[in-house]
Design a protein around this motif. Sequence first.
Motif, PDB file in Angstrom:
ATOM      1  N   ARG A  53     -14.374   2.682  -6.213  1.00  0.00           N
ATOM      2  CA  ARG A  53     -13.556   1.503  -5.868  1.00  0.00           C
ATOM      3  C   ARG A  53     -12.314   1.918  -5.080  1.00  0.00           C
ATOM      4  N   LEU A  54     -11.644   2.955  -5.558  1.00  0.00           N
ATOM      5  CA  LEU A  54     -10.433   3.413  -4.863  1.00  0.00           C
ATOM      6  C   LEU A  54     -10.762   3.919  -3.463  1.00  0.00           C
ATOM      7  N   GLU A  55     -11.871   4.614  -3.316  1.00  0.00           N
ATOM      8  CA  GLU A  55     -12.281   5.088  -1.987  1.00  0.00           C
ATOM      9  C   GLU A  55     -12.559   3.911  -1.055  1.00  0.00           C
ATOM     10  N   ALA A  56     -13.184   2.848  -1.586  1.00  0.00           N
ATOM     11  CA  ALA A  56     -13.458   1.662  -0.772  1.00  0.00           C
ATOM     12  C   ALA A  56     -12.149   0.988  -0.347  1.00  0.00           C
ATOM     13  N   LEU A  57     -11.206   0.856  -1.266  1.00  0.00           N
ATOM     14  CA  LEU A  57      -9.899   0.280  -0.926  1.00  0.00           C
ATOM     15  C   LEU A  57      -9.172   1.156   0.087  1.00  0.00           C
ATOM     16  N   ASP A  58      -9.257   2.455  -0.110  1.00  0.00           N
ATOM     17  CA  ASP A  58      -8.608   3.391   0.804  1.00  0.00           C
ATOM     18  C   ASP A  58      -9.182   3.256   2.215  1.00  0.00           C
ATOM     19  N   ALA A  59     -10.496   3.123   2.308  1.00  0.00           N
ATOM     20  CA  ALA A  59     -11.140   2.964   3.622  1.00  0.00           C
ATOM     21  C   ALA A  59     -10.651   1.697   4.314  1.00  0.00           C
ATOM     22  N   VAL A  60     -10.512   0.610   3.549  1.00  0.00           N
ATOM     23  CA  VAL A  60     -10.002  -0.638   4.128  1.00  0.00           C
ATOM     24  C   VAL A  60      -8.592  -0.423   4.660  1.00  0.00           C
ATOM     25  N   LEU A  61      -7.751   0.247   3.874  1.00  0.00           N
ATOM     26  CA  LEU A  61      -6.363   0.464   4.283  1.00  0.00           C
ATOM     27  C   LEU A  61      -6.222   1.487   5.412  1.00  0.00           C
ATOM     28  N   GLN A  62      -7.252   2.248   5.688  1.00  0.00           N
ATOM     29  CA  GLN A  62      -7.203   3.208   6.796  1.00  0.00           C
ATOM     30  C   GLN A  62      -7.529   2.562   8.139  1.00  0.00           C
ATOM     31  N   SER A  63      -8.093   1.371   8.101  1.00  0.00           N
ATOM     32  CA  SER A  63      -8.400   0.652   9.337  1.00  0.00           C
ATOM     33  C   SER A  63      -7.105   0.380  10.087  1.00  0.00           C
ATOM     34  N   GLU A  64      -7.065   0.697  11.366  1.00  0.00           N
ATOM     35  CA  GLU A  64      -5.822   0.549  12.131  1.00  0.00           C
ATOM     36  C   GLU A  64      -5.345  -0.894  12.186  1.00  0.00           C
ATOM     37  N   GLY A  65      -6.253  -1.848  12.306  1.00  0.00           N
ATOM     38  CA  GLY A  65      -5.852  -3.253  12.321  1.00  0.00           C
ATOM     39  C   GLY A  65      -5.193  -3.668  11.015  1.00  0.00           C
ATOM     40  N   VAL A  66      -5.764  -3.220   9.903  1.00  0.00           N
ATOM     41  CA  VAL A  66      -5.182  -3.525   8.594  1.00  0.00           C
ATOM     42  C   VAL A  66      -3.835  -2.825   8.454  1.00  0.00           C
ATOM     43  N   ARG A  67      -3.770  -1.561   8.860  1.00  0.00           N
ATOM     44  CA  ARG A  67      -2.500  -0.821   8.753  1.00  0.00           C
ATOM     45  C   ARG A  67      -1.407  -1.502   9.571  1.00  0.00           C
ATOM     46  N   GLU A  68      -1.752  -2.009  10.723  1.00  0.00           N
ATOM     47  CA  GLU A  68      -0.760  -2.685  11.554  1.00  0.00           C
ATOM     48  C   GLU A  68      -0.258  -3.956  10.870  1.00  0.00           C
ATOM     49  N   HIS A  69      -1.165  -4.710  10.279  1.00  0.00           N
ATOM     50  CA  HIS A  69      -0.750  -5.914   9.541  1.00  0.00           C
ATOM     51  C   HIS A  69       0.150  -5.524   8.358  1.00  0.00           C
ATOM     52  N   VAL A  70      -0.249  -4.513   7.604  1.00  0.00           N
ATOM     53  CA  VAL A  70       0.551  -4.067   6.461  1.00  0.00           C
ATOM     54  C   VAL A  70       1.927  -3.596   6.930  1.00  0.00           C
ATOM     55  N   ARG A  71       1.986  -2.916   8.064  1.00  0.00           N
ATOM     56  CA  ARG A  71       3.292  -2.474   8.592  1.00  0.00           C
ATOM     57  C   ARG A  71       4.214  -3.661   8.886  1.00  0.00           C
ATOM     58  N   ARG A  72       3.654  -4.763   9.394  1.00  0.00           N
ATOM     59  CA  ARG A  72       4.475  -5.964   9.637  1.00  0.00           C
ATOM     60  C   ARG A  72       5.014  -6.529   8.322  1.00  0.00           C
ATOM     61  N   VAL A  73       4.183  -6.549   7.295  1.00  0.00           N
ATOM     62  CA  VAL A  73       4.636  -7.012   5.981  1.00  0.00           C
ATOM     63  C   VAL A  73       5.717  -6.067   5.447  1.00  0.00           C
ATOM     64  N   ILE A  74       5.495  -4.777   5.596  1.00  0.00           N
ATOM     65  CA  ILE A  74       6.480  -3.788   5.140  1.00  0.00           C
ATOM     66  C   ILE A  74       7.827  -4.013   5.822  1.00  0.00           C
ATOM     67  N   LYS A  75       7.795  -4.278   7.094  1.00  0.00           N
ATOM     68  CA  LYS A  75       9.046  -4.524   7.818  1.00  0.00           C
ATOM     69  C   LYS A  75       9.814  -5.686   7.189  1.00  0.00           C
ATOM     70  N   ARG A  76       9.104  -6.752   6.803  1.00  0.00           N
ATOM     71  CA  ARG A  76       9.758  -7.913   6.184  1.00  0.00           C
ATOM     72  C   ARG A  76      10.295  -7.584   4.795  1.00  0.00           C
ATOM     73  N   VAL A  77       9.501  -6.897   3.962  1.00  0.00           N
ATOM     74  CA  VAL A  77       9.982  -6.616   2.601  1.00  0.00           C
ATOM     75  C   VAL A  77      11.110  -5.595   2.610  1.00  0.00           C
ATOM     76  N   ARG A  78      11.086  -4.667   3.556  1.00  0.00           N
ATOM     77  CA  ARG A  78      12.205  -3.714   3.669  1.00  0.00           C
ATOM     78  C   ARG A  78      13.483  -4.416   4.127  1.00  0.00           C
ATOM     79  N   ALA A  79      13.347  -5.342   5.065  1.00  0.00           N
ATOM     80  CA  ALA A  79      14.519  -6.097   5.530  1.00  0.00           C
ATOM     81  C   ALA A  79      15.095  -6.919   4.384  1.00  0.00           C
TER      82      ALA A  79
END
Length: 157
Positions: free
Chosen positions: A10-36
């Motif tokens: 399960r963790l490997e499957a989640l990790d693979a999803v989070l390694q996708s560049e499109g997903v990482r880019e979306h997560v980075r946008r969310v991170i920018k908001r929560v950090r601000a």
Amino acid sequence: MKISAEERSRLEALDAVLQSEGVREHVRRVIKRVRAELARKEQAVMTWEPILLRDFGRALPPGICSAWVFALRAGVDTGAERHPNSHQRMMTFDGSGDMQTGGPGQWQSNLLVSDPGASLEGRWISIPPNVWHRPVVAKDADWVVVSFHTVPAEDLK
């Protein structure tokens, strides 16, 4: 924490999803908001935002019903909590920290880092329902994590 072969999968499957560049880019946008938000709220120990499951762009493992990004302030212990109704799986996206598990008088360290070359266990933790846990953040930088739960956001206890 020791994990079973099924949980590792399960963790490997989640990790693979989070390694996708499109997903990482979306997560980075969310991170920018929560950090601000964390920067604006000087007294807050953490800020967070849920992520819609459809934003992951591909199938998540069965049972995943909600996802979150948390920014935890450098040098804090956010306090102990447990989720009696959800299995939590959490990955360090940026920074590092110690997700301690067990409970008062019996805390066990689980040091987690964001280094993509680190082992799965060095980046992820799986916390079964009703297990006490508390994030203790390194002093030098905020800790950003992505967390998955087995209940919808509105049902998380």
